[in-house]
Enzyme design. Sequence first.
Site, PDB file in Angstrom:
ATOM      1  N   ARG A  19       0.825  -1.236   0.000  1.00 51.34           N
ATOM      2  CA  ARG A  19       0.000   0.000   0.000  1.00 51.34           C
ATOM      3  C   ARG A  19       0.846   1.267   0.000  1.00 51.34           C
ATOM      4  NH1 ARG A  19      -3.231  -3.013   3.665  1.00 51.34           N
ATOM      5  NH2 ARG A  19      -4.942  -3.968   2.515  1.00 51.34           N
ATOM      6  N   LYS A  21       2.471  11.383 -11.027  1.00 50.54           N
ATOM      7  CA  LYS A  21       1.589  10.556 -11.863  1.00 50.54           C
ATOM      8  C   LYS A  21       2.354   9.290 -12.217  1.00 50.54           C
ATOM      9  CE  LYS A  21      -1.540  13.696 -14.246  1.00 50.54           C
ATOM     10  NZ  LYS A  21      -1.941  14.227 -15.564  1.00 50.54           N
ATOM     11  N   GLU A  78       8.156  17.990 -24.917  1.00 50.24           N
ATOM     12  CA  GLU A  78       7.559  18.370 -23.622  1.00 50.24           C
ATOM     13  C   GLU A  78       8.131  19.703 -23.132  1.00 50.24           C
ATOM     14  OE1 GLU A  78       5.052  16.833 -22.238  1.00 50.24           O
ATOM     15  OE2 GLU A  78       5.230  14.646 -22.413  1.00 50.24           O
ATOM     16  N   LYS A 123       6.349  23.025 -13.552  1.00 47.93           N
ATOM     17  CA  LYS A 123       5.570  21.848 -13.166  1.00 47.93           C
ATOM     18  C   LYS A 123       5.373  21.789 -11.652  1.00 47.93           C
ATOM     19  CE  LYS A 123       4.413  17.161 -13.939  1.00 47.93           C
ATOM     20  NZ  LYS A 123       4.502  15.965 -14.742  1.00 47.93           N
ATOM     21  N   GLU A 181      -5.147  17.111 -10.421  1.00 44.26           N
ATOM     22  CA  GLU A 181      -5.724  17.547 -11.699  1.00 44.26           C
ATOM     23  C   GLU A 181      -7.221  17.831 -11.640  1.00 44.26           C
ATOM     24  OE1 GLU A 181      -3.820  15.708 -15.156  1.00 44.26           O
ATOM     25  OE2 GLU A 181      -5.718  15.916 -16.214  1.00 44.26           O
ATOM     26  N   ARG A 220      -3.816  21.697 -13.456  1.00 40.32           N
ATOM     27  CA  ARG A 220      -2.844  20.679 -13.906  1.00 40.32           C
ATOM     28  C   ARG A 220      -3.192  20.152 -15.303  1.00 40.32           C
ATOM     29  NH1 ARG A 220       0.231  15.865 -10.531  1.00 40.32           N
ATOM     30  NH2 ARG A 220       1.414  15.136 -12.340  1.00 40.32           N
ATOM     31  N   ASN A 250      -1.449  18.891 -20.099  1.00 43.16           N
ATOM     32  CA  ASN A 250      -1.843  17.941 -21.152  1.00 43.16           C
ATOM     33  C   ASN A 250      -2.000  18.611 -22.508  1.00 43.16           C
ATOM     34  OD1 ASN A 250      -1.971  15.707 -19.414  1.00 43.16           O
ATOM     35  ND2 ASN A 250      -3.961  16.395 -18.667  1.00 43.16           N
ATOM     36  N   HIS A 291      -1.895  16.576 -25.677  1.00 39.27           N
ATOM     37  CA  HIS A 291      -1.939  15.162 -25.306  1.00 39.27           C
ATOM     38  C   HIS A 291      -3.196  14.427 -25.784  1.00 39.27           C
ATOM     39  CE1 HIS A 291       1.563  16.157 -22.984  1.00 39.27           C
ATOM     40  NE2 HIS A 291       1.649  14.955 -22.461  1.00 39.27           N
ATOM     41  N   HIS A 306      -2.240  11.034 -27.461  1.00 39.82           N
ATOM     42  CA  HIS A 306      -2.614   9.703 -26.957  1.00 39.82           C
ATOM     43  C   HIS A 306      -3.342   8.898 -28.030  1.00 39.82           C
ATOM     44  CE1 HIS A 306      -2.216  10.940 -22.434  1.00 39.82           C
ATOM     45  NE2 HIS A 306      -1.065  10.829 -23.052  1.00 39.82           N
ATOM     46  N   HIS A 315       6.528   9.248 -27.520  1.00 42.14           N
ATOM     47  CA  HIS A 315       5.547  10.071 -26.799  1.00 42.14           C
ATOM     48  C   HIS A 315       5.745  11.574 -27.045  1.00 42.14           C
ATOM     49  CE1 HIS A 315       2.758  11.355 -23.708  1.00 42.14           C
ATOM     50  NE2 HIS A 315       3.703  12.128 -23.210  1.00 42.14           N
TER      51      HIS A 315
HETATM   52  P1  NAD Z   1      11.696   5.855 -22.376  1.00 44.60           P
HETATM   53  O1  NAD Z   1      11.673   5.661 -20.922  1.00 44.60           O
HETATM   54  O2  NAD Z   1      11.206   4.735 -23.242  1.00 44.60           O
HETATM   55  O3  NAD Z   1      13.184   6.227 -22.811  1.00 44.60           O
HETATM   56  C1  NAD Z   1      13.473   6.450 -24.173  1.00 44.60           C
HETATM   57  C2  NAD Z   1      14.656   5.594 -24.655  1.00 44.60           C
HETATM   58  O4  NAD Z   1      15.861   6.161 -24.174  1.00 44.60           O
HETATM   59  C3  NAD Z   1      14.649   4.157 -24.151  1.00 44.60           C
HETATM   60  O5  NAD Z   1      15.035   3.323 -25.216  1.00 44.60           O
HETATM   61  C4  NAD Z   1      15.720   4.145 -23.076  1.00 44.60           C
HETATM   62  O6  NAD Z   1      16.333   2.888 -22.933  1.00 44.60           O
HETATM   63  C5  NAD Z   1      16.678   5.168 -23.572  1.00 44.60           C
HETATM   64  N1  NAD Z   1      17.463   5.862 -22.565  1.00 44.60           N
HETATM   65  C6  NAD Z   1      17.023   6.366 -21.388  1.00 44.60           C
HETATM   66  N2  NAD Z   1      17.984   7.096 -20.820  1.00 44.60           N
HETATM   67  C7  NAD Z   1      19.062   7.037 -21.617  1.00 44.60           C
HETATM   68  C8  NAD Z   1      20.351   7.601 -21.572  1.00 44.60           C
HETATM   69  N3  NAD Z   1      20.719   8.450 -20.604  1.00 44.60           N
HETATM   70  N4  NAD Z   1      21.219   7.304 -22.566  1.00 44.60           N
HETATM   71  C9  NAD Z   1      20.843   6.499 -23.599  1.00 44.60           C
HETATM   72  N5  NAD Z   1      19.624   5.969 -23.715  1.00 44.60           N
HETATM   73  C10 NAD Z   1      18.747   6.239 -22.727  1.00 44.60           C
HETATM   74  O7  NAD Z   1      10.859   7.114 -22.834  1.00 44.60           O
HETATM   75  P2  NAD Z   1      10.699   8.601 -22.288  1.00 44.60           P
HETATM   76  O8  NAD Z   1      10.578   9.424 -23.493  1.00 44.60           O
HETATM   77  O9  NAD Z   1      11.707   8.943 -21.276  1.00 44.60           O
HETATM   78  O10 NAD Z   1       9.302   8.541 -21.515  1.00 44.60           O
HETATM   79  C11 NAD Z   1       8.093   8.310 -22.204  1.00 44.60           C
HETATM   80  C12 NAD Z   1       7.041   7.869 -21.204  1.00 44.60           C
HETATM   81  O11 NAD Z   1       6.845   8.887 -20.227  1.00 44.60           O
HETATM   82  C13 NAD Z   1       5.690   7.620 -21.848  1.00 44.60           C
HETATM   83  O12 NAD Z   1       5.190   6.385 -21.424  1.00 44.60           O
HETATM   84  C14 NAD Z   1       4.819   8.758 -21.300  1.00 44.60           C
HETATM   85  O13 NAD Z   1       3.470   8.393 -21.204  1.00 44.60           O
HETATM   86  C15 NAD Z   1       5.441   8.995 -19.965  1.00 44.60           C
HETATM   87  N6  NAD Z   1       5.175  10.313 -19.385  1.00 44.60           N
HETATM   88  C16 NAD Z   1       4.711  10.371 -18.108  1.00 44.60           C
HETATM   89  C17 NAD Z   1       4.474  11.581 -17.507  1.00 44.60           C
HETATM   90  C18 NAD Z   1       4.033  11.649 -16.075  1.00 44.60           C
HETATM   91  O14 NAD Z   1       3.686  12.731 -15.589  1.00 44.60           O
HETATM   92  N7  NAD Z   1       4.085  10.561 -15.341  1.00 44.60           N
HETATM   93  C19 NAD Z   1       4.689  12.778 -18.222  1.00 44.60           C
HETATM   94  C20 NAD Z   1       5.159  12.693 -19.534  1.00 44.60           C
HETATM   95  C21 NAD Z   1       5.390  11.454 -20.111  1.00 44.60           C
HETATM   96  N1  GLY Z   2       2.381  15.121 -17.699  1.00 50.44           N
HETATM   97  C1  GLY Z   2       1.130  15.612 -17.198  1.00 50.44           C
HETATM   98  C2  GLY Z   2       1.071  15.751 -15.724  1.00 50.44           C
HETATM   99  O1  GLY Z   2       1.978  15.405 -15.024  1.00 50.44           O
HETATM  100  O2  GLY Z   2       0.067  16.181 -15.221  1.00 50.44           O
END
Ligand code: NAD
Ligand code: GLY
Length: 370
Positions: free
Chosen positions: A121, A143, A185, A227, A237, A241, A245, A248, A252, A266
């Site tokens: 939990r 998130k 972003e 942020k 949100e 917040r 998006n 987005h 999506h 993304h």
């Molecule tokens: P990712 O985590 O897939 O990383 C992208 C690629 O880069 C991967 O192949 C990874 O292995 C590689 N990589 C990572 N760090 C590296 C480094 N320092 N050197 C070399 N390679 C490296 O993708 P991302 O773009 O970081 O994240 C996308 C995800 O984030 C999506 O699922 C999206 O929905 C999510 N997201 C979440 C939020 C939130 O608020 N939680 C906000 C925006 C996006």
């Molecule tokens: N990436 C959108 C949020 O964190 O609210």
Amino acid sequence: MNRVRVELGTRSYDVLIGAGLVAGAGKALAPMLRRKRVAIVTDETVATLHLPALTHALEAEGIAVNALPLPPGEGTKSWAELQRVTEWLLEQKIERRDLVLAFGGGVIGDLVGFSAAILRRGVRFVQLPTTLLAQVDSSVGGKTGINSPNGKNLIGAFHQPSLVLADIGILETLPDRDLLSGYGEVVKYGLLGDAGFFDWLELNGPALRVGDQAARLHAVTRAVEMKAGIVSRDETEEGERALLNLGHTFCHALEKATGYSGRLLHGEGVAIGCALAFELSSRLGLCSQEAPSRVRAHLRAMGMKVDLADIPGDLLGAEALIALMAQDKKVIDGRLRFILARGVGEAFVAEDVPGDQVHRLLTDALSLRK
Ligand code: NAD
Ligand code: GLY
């Protein structure tokens, strides 16, 4: 090093931004540990490049390390990997007051944060974001979640990290395409609420892209400041917040239409979505015609994907894309909500966007793919 505080009462935490933070991770984490051990979840690419340095930094402070590397890519944000991570953390006998480290991009941060949220939990976790996207966005704000066959990020929880260490030096190994995806972003922040930051990006984005550390430090810090402010005022949100998006709703649907594959990352979808949101705003008479042109010009100048025509392979028609948008979490009472803009830096939540205008926008955008 810069420090940004996310103010959330007893759950407040720092985001540290600078070079060398992985090397300093042991010193930063040791005071937070009741017993000197951590569990690290990472992806295989990050593990190969950077896990030895993180392990060394932790072991130098007497912290025992166990690590689980997962396959890289969006497909890892799945039920199957959630089960694998969570069972592994149980096997490691991770307790509520232990620390789980999410060492990777947004995929690892979202998945591991969600596992930490549901394990016993809720156990504490620390984000060590290794992509530009994760440093400016996903590691901050709590998130967490995974994707469902029904859509993106539909299963998850709000669970704040205890600390975020954003080492901008680690971005040096990030491939250009992933860096530009994260830049989608970064641009979003300027577009949604800081016209001056967008001006700065127009001037400094190219230097940031090729590795200018000062430019990267400034961009990550400004994005995290924005942020942190928004999350502090509206953690779950209920209002403001939602501005994060911007782009987005389109993104999506496009990610689902391309099967969460390498066809569209993304942040690439966010950039295309921002361009579409500004175009829609202009067509609705909410902002000038120059605003979408300016957005598109900057994305193009950075060498980014801007149009639906830039997405390789087959894409669905306008009707089907709108149907995918109906699964978006921003849908309320079945009505599509969009983040639209009155100009650069002036985004707002639009509740009653005429469906025929969205249809026409997508039809026009799709026609350019022919
Ligand atoms: P990712 O985590 O897939 O990383 C992208 C690629 O880069 C991967 O192949 C990874 O292995 C590689 N990589 C990572 N760090 C590296 C480094 N320092 N050197 C070399 N390679 C490296 O993708 P991302 O773009 O970081 O994240 C996308 C995800 O984030 C999506 O699922 C999206 O929905 C999510 N997201 C979440 C939020 C939130 O608020 N939680 C906000 C925006 C996006
Ligand atoms: N990436 C959108 C949020 O964190 O609210």
